[in-house]
Design an enzyme around this catalytic site. Structure first.
Site, PDB file in Angstrom:
ATOM      1  N   ARG A   1       0.845  -1.213   0.000  1.00 31.55           N
ATOM      2  CA  ARG A   1       0.000   0.000   0.000  1.00 31.55           C
ATOM      3  C   ARG A   1       0.869   1.248   0.000  1.00 31.55           C
ATOM      4  O   ARG A   1       0.554   2.253  -0.640  1.00 31.55           O
ATOM      5  CB  ARG A   1      -0.958  -0.022   1.183  1.00 31.55           C
ATOM      6  CG  ARG A   1      -2.051  -1.069   1.062  1.00 31.55           C
ATOM      7  CD  ARG A   1      -2.979  -1.059   2.252  1.00 31.55           C
ATOM      8  NE  ARG A   1      -3.693   0.207   2.371  1.00 31.55           N
ATOM      9  CZ  ARG A   1      -4.328   0.580   3.488  1.00 31.55           C
ATOM     10  NH1 ARG A   1      -4.305  -0.190   4.571  1.00 31.55           N
ATOM     11  NH2 ARG A   1      -4.966   1.738   3.536  1.00 31.55           N
TER      12      ARG A   1
ATOM     13  N   GLN B   1     -10.481   9.829   7.140  1.00 32.32           N
ATOM     14  CA  GLN B   1     -10.306   8.439   7.575  1.00 32.32           C
ATOM     15  C   GLN B   1      -9.121   7.813   6.820  1.00 32.32           C
ATOM     16  O   GLN B   1      -8.668   6.731   7.152  1.00 32.32           O
ATOM     17  CB  GLN B   1     -11.562   7.617   7.281  1.00 32.32           C
ATOM     18  CG  GLN B   1     -12.799   8.115   7.997  1.00 32.32           C
ATOM     19  CD  GLN B   1     -14.052   7.441   7.484  1.00 32.32           C
ATOM     20  OE1 GLN B   1     -14.452   6.371   7.973  1.00 32.32           O
ATOM     21  NE2 GLN B   1     -14.696   8.048   6.497  1.00 32.32           N
TER      22      GLN B   1
ATOM     23  N   HIS C   1      -7.415   7.870  11.403  1.00 29.81           N
ATOM     24  CA  HIS C   1      -6.972   6.462  11.392  1.00 29.81           C
ATOM     25  C   HIS C   1      -5.466   6.329  11.262  1.00 29.81           C
ATOM     26  O   HIS C   1      -4.958   5.261  10.925  1.00 29.81           O
ATOM     27  CB  HIS C   1      -7.686   5.693  10.268  1.00 29.81           C
ATOM     28  CG  HIS C   1      -9.157   5.567  10.503  1.00 29.81           C
ATOM     29  ND1 HIS C   1     -10.031   5.170   9.508  1.00 29.81           N
ATOM     30  CD2 HIS C   1      -9.915   5.799  11.609  1.00 29.81           C
ATOM     31  CE1 HIS C   1     -11.265   5.158  10.012  1.00 29.81           C
ATOM     32  NE2 HIS C   1     -11.222   5.540  11.274  1.00 29.81           N
TER      33      HIS C   1
ATOM     34  N   CYS D   1       9.229  -2.144  25.272  1.00 32.79           N
ATOM     35  CA  CYS D   1      10.460  -2.930  25.380  1.00 32.79           C
ATOM     36  C   CYS D   1      10.410  -3.682  26.715  1.00 32.79           C
ATOM     37  O   CYS D   1      10.520  -3.090  27.770  1.00 32.79           O
ATOM     38  CB  CYS D   1      11.678  -1.995  25.350  1.00 32.79           C
ATOM     39  SG  CYS D   1      13.202  -2.935  25.476  1.00 32.79           S
TER      40      CYS D   1
ATOM     41  N   CYS E   1      12.881  -4.803  17.622  1.00 30.38           N
ATOM     42  CA  CYS E   1      13.814  -4.125  18.519  1.00 30.38           C
ATOM     43  C   CYS E   1      15.027  -5.043  18.706  1.00 30.38           C
ATOM     44  O   CYS E   1      14.882  -6.235  19.007  1.00 30.38           O
ATOM     45  CB  CYS E   1      13.158  -3.887  19.890  1.00 30.38           C
ATOM     46  SG  CYS E   1      14.354  -3.453  21.159  1.00 30.38           S
TER      47      CYS E   1
ATOM     48  N   ASN F   1     -20.902  11.738  -3.192  1.00 29.87           N
ATOM     49  CA  ASN F   1     -20.579  10.330  -3.418  1.00 29.87           C
ATOM     50  C   ASN F   1     -21.357   9.874  -4.646  1.00 29.87           C
ATOM     51  O   ASN F   1     -22.542  10.182  -4.756  1.00 29.87           O
ATOM     52  CB  ASN F   1     -21.011   9.496  -2.189  1.00 29.87           C
ATOM     53  CG  ASN F   1     -20.332   8.138  -2.135  1.00 29.87           C
ATOM     54  OD1 ASN F   1     -20.308   7.407  -3.129  1.00 29.87           O
ATOM     55  ND2 ASN F   1     -19.757   7.813  -0.983  1.00 29.87           N
ATOM     56  N   PRO F   2     -20.707   9.130  -5.578  1.00 27.20           N
ATOM     57  CA  PRO F   2     -21.477   8.655  -6.738  1.00 27.20           C
ATOM     58  C   PRO F   2     -22.528   7.619  -6.358  1.00 27.20           C
ATOM     59  O   PRO F   2     -23.478   7.393  -7.106  1.00 27.20           O
ATOM     60  CB  PRO F   2     -20.414   8.029  -7.652  1.00 27.20           C
ATOM     61  CG  PRO F   2     -19.114   8.121  -6.962  1.00 27.20           C
ATOM     62  CD  PRO F   2     -19.289   8.783  -5.664  1.00 27.20           C
ATOM     63  N   GLU F   3     -22.332   6.986  -5.193  1.00 25.21           N
ATOM     64  CA  GLU F   3     -23.272   5.930  -4.744  1.00 25.21           C
ATOM     65  C   GLU F   3     -24.017   6.370  -3.484  1.00 25.21           C
ATOM     66  O   GLU F   3     -23.627   7.335  -2.823  1.00 25.21           O
ATOM     67  CB  GLU F   3     -22.477   4.660  -4.383  1.00 25.21           C
ATOM     68  CG  GLU F   3     -21.392   4.267  -5.363  1.00 25.21           C
ATOM     69  CD  GLU F   3     -21.951   3.482  -6.534  1.00 25.21           C
ATOM     70  OE1 GLU F   3     -21.326   3.494  -7.603  1.00 25.21           O
ATOM     71  OE2 GLU F   3     -23.038   2.879  -6.367  1.00 25.21           O
TER      72      GLU F   3
HETATM   73  N1  APR Z   1     -15.623  10.216  -5.549  1.00 21.17           N
HETATM   74  C1  APR Z   1     -16.306  10.156  -4.362  1.00 21.17           C
HETATM   75  N2  APR Z   1     -16.615   8.999  -3.736  1.00 21.17           N
HETATM   76  C2  APR Z   1     -16.228   7.857  -4.341  1.00 21.17           C
HETATM   77  C3  APR Z   1     -15.522   7.834  -5.571  1.00 21.17           C
HETATM   78  C4  APR Z   1     -15.223   9.082  -6.172  1.00 21.17           C
HETATM   79  N3  APR Z   1     -14.570   9.151  -7.349  1.00 21.17           N
HETATM   80  N4  APR Z   1     -15.285   6.527  -5.901  1.00 21.17           N
HETATM   81  C5  APR Z   1     -15.825   5.770  -4.909  1.00 21.17           C
HETATM   82  N5  APR Z   1     -16.397   6.566  -3.975  1.00 21.17           N
HETATM   83  C6  APR Z   1     -17.084   6.186  -2.746  1.00 21.17           C
HETATM   84  C7  APR Z   1     -17.771   4.843  -2.769  1.00 21.17           C
HETATM   85  O1  APR Z   1     -19.069   4.966  -3.342  1.00 21.17           O
HETATM   86  C8  APR Z   1     -17.844   4.533  -1.267  1.00 21.17           C
HETATM   87  O2  APR Z   1     -19.030   5.070  -0.707  1.00 21.17           O
HETATM   88  O3  APR Z   1     -16.115   6.082  -1.737  1.00 21.17           O
HETATM   89  C9  APR Z   1     -16.647   5.272  -0.692  1.00 21.17           C
HETATM   90  C10 APR Z   1     -15.551   4.353  -0.182  1.00 21.17           C
HETATM   91  O4  APR Z   1     -16.080   3.610   0.872  1.00 21.17           O
HETATM   92  P1  APR Z   1     -15.129   2.559   1.624  1.00 21.17           P
HETATM   93  O5  APR Z   1     -14.406   1.744   0.620  1.00 21.17           O
HETATM   94  O6  APR Z   1     -15.984   1.890   2.657  1.00 21.17           O
HETATM   95  O7  APR Z   1     -14.028   3.478   2.325  1.00 21.17           O
HETATM   96  P2  APR Z   1     -14.198   4.322   3.657  1.00 21.17           P
HETATM   97  O8  APR Z   1     -15.615   4.776   3.840  1.00 21.17           O
HETATM   98  O9  APR Z   1     -13.148   5.369   3.630  1.00 21.17           O
HETATM   99  O10 APR Z   1     -13.825   3.223   4.795  1.00 21.17           O
HETATM  100  C11 APR Z   1     -13.717   3.705   6.119  1.00 21.17           C
HETATM  101  O11 APR Z   1     -12.893   1.523   6.742  1.00 21.17           O
HETATM  102  O12 APR Z   1     -11.473  -0.277   6.343  1.00 21.17           O
HETATM  103  C12 APR Z   1     -11.665   0.862   7.093  1.00 21.17           C
HETATM  104  O13 APR Z   1     -10.002   2.146   8.098  1.00 21.17           O
HETATM  105  C13 APR Z   1     -10.561   1.850   6.853  1.00 21.17           C
HETATM  106  O14 APR Z   1     -10.649   4.265   6.776  1.00 21.17           O
HETATM  107  C14 APR Z   1     -11.268   3.069   6.299  1.00 21.17           C
HETATM  108  C15 APR Z   1     -12.666   2.910   6.838  1.00 21.17           C
END
Ligand code: APR
Length: 250
Positions: free
Chosen positions: A71, A103, A121, A133, A156, A222-224
Site C-alpha cells: 500500500r 479516515q 486512522h 520494550c 527491537c 458520493n457517486p453511490e
Molecule cells: N468520488 C467520491 N466517492 C467515491 C468515488 C469518487 N470518485 N469513488 C468511490 N467513492 C465512494 C464509494 O461509493 C464509497 O461510498 O467512496 C466510498 C468508499 O467507501 P469505503 O471503501 O468503505 O471506504 P471508507 O468509507 O473510507 O472506509 C472507512 O474503513 O477499512 C476501514 O479504516 C478503513 O478508513 C477506512 C474505513
C-alpha cells in the site's frame, strides 16, 4: 448534479466554519483503491480481520507487513487529484474556515497542501511499536530498532518487539486528541461535507450526525448511496474530483 451544486453552494458561502469528513473515495481518482468496492476494493480480496487487526498482525507479521508495504508503494506512485487540490486551494483562500477530517491514511490531503488535517486512522507511512520494550523496561521508543533483513518486519534489537504500521486497526481506539478535535469541528461547523465514504466505520461515521444535531447542514458527495444519506440535507451524486472543484470555487 450541476443544479444540486448550485443549490448548496450558497450554504457554503454563508458558512463561517465548514467541516469536511473524507474517506477512501476522495483518493479513488488518484488511483488508490477503496475498501468496499465490490470489484476493486481492498476488502474484496482480503479479510479485514487478517490484515487490519492486531490479532492478524501477531498471527502473520510478514503477510501483514508486506500488505502495508504494498500500500505504501502504491500511494507513493500516485498524486493528489483535483478534489484534494480544490480543498487545499479553498483553505488557502479562506484560512481557518474549512477543517479536513479524514479516515484515509494515504497522506494525499497533506500532499495537496491542506493544513491541519485530522487523520483519524493514523498514517500509512509512520511506524509504531507492537509492544513496549519488555527486557530493558524502557519505553517502546527507546528500543534500538534492528531491521533484521530488508522486507521483514523490523524488530527491537534489544527485546525483539515488532514494529507495526502506525494506523488504527479494527478494535483499536482512535488517537484521542485527533478525535476530540474532529468532534469539536463537527459541533462548531455550519456545514459538514461528507466526501467519499460509505459511512460504515465508527466513530468517524458518527461525526455527520454530531454536526447535524449541532445544527449544521450535511452535504454528502458520493457517486453511490451511503449509510449517511439519511443524515444529509443534500446529496451530490458525483465523483469528488469533479464535484469539489465546482463546489469550492469561491
Ligand atoms: N468520488 C467520491 N466517492 C467515491 C468515488 C469518487 N470518485 N469513488 C468511490 N467513492 C465512494 C464509494 O461509493 C464509497 O461510498 O467512496 C466510498 C468508499 O467507501 P469505503 O471503501 O468503505 O471506504 P471508507 O468509507 O473510507 O472506509 C472507512 O474503513 O477499512 C476501514 O479504516 C478503513 O478508513 C477506512 C474505513
Amino acid at each position: 448534479l450541476a443544479a444540486a451544486i448550485d443549490q448548496v453552494r450558497p450554504w457554503l458561502q454563508s458558512a463561517g466554519r465548514i467541516a469536511m469528513l473524507t474517506g477512501a473515495g476522495v483518493s479513488a481518482e488518484s488511483g488508490v483503491p477503496t475498501f468496499r468496492d465490490a470489484q476493486t476494493g481492498l476488502w474484496a480480496h482480503d479479510r479485514p480481520e487478517d490484515l487490519a487487526t492486531e490479532e492478524g498482525y501477531r498471527a502473520n507479521p510478514q503477510r501483514v507487513w508486506d500488505w502495508y508495504q504494498m500500500r505504501r508503494e502504491m500511494v507513493r506512485a500516485v498524486r493528489p487529484n483535483a478534489g484534494h487540490i480544490a480543498v487545499a486551494e479553498f483553505q488557502a483562500r479562506h484560512p481557518e474556515r474549512l477543517t479536513v477530517i479524514t479516515q484515509n491514511v494515504d497522506g494525499l490531503h497533506e500532499a495537496a497542501g491542506s493544513p491541519g488535517v485530522l487523520a483519524l486512522h493514523g498514517n500509512l507511512f509512520a511506524d509504531a511499536w507492537l509492544d513496549g520494550c519488555a527486557l530493558a523496561r524502557r519505553p517502546a521508543d527507546a528500543c534500538p530498532v534492528s531491521w533484521a533483513e530488508p522486507g521483514h518486519p523490523p524488530r527491537c534489537a534489544q527485546c525483539g518487539s515488532l514494529v507495526r504500521p502506525a494506523v488504527v486497526w479494527f478494535g483499536e481506539g482512535l488517537p484521542v486528541d485527533t478525535l476530540a478535535a474532529a468532534q469539536a469541528a463537527a459541533h462548531a461547523c455550519e456545514v459538514m461535507l461528507v466526501v467519499g465514504t460509505s459511512g460504515q466505520v465508527w466513530p468517524a461515521a458518527g461525526l455527520a450526525g454530531s454536526a447535524r444535531r449541532a445544527g449544521a447542514k450535511v452535504i454528502v458527495v458520493n457517486p453511490e448511496a451511503t449509510a449517511l444519506d439519511d443524515e444529509a440535507d443534500a446529496l451530490l451524486r458525483g465523483p469528488s474530483a469533479t464535484v469539489l472543484p465546482r463546489l469550492l470555487d469561491f
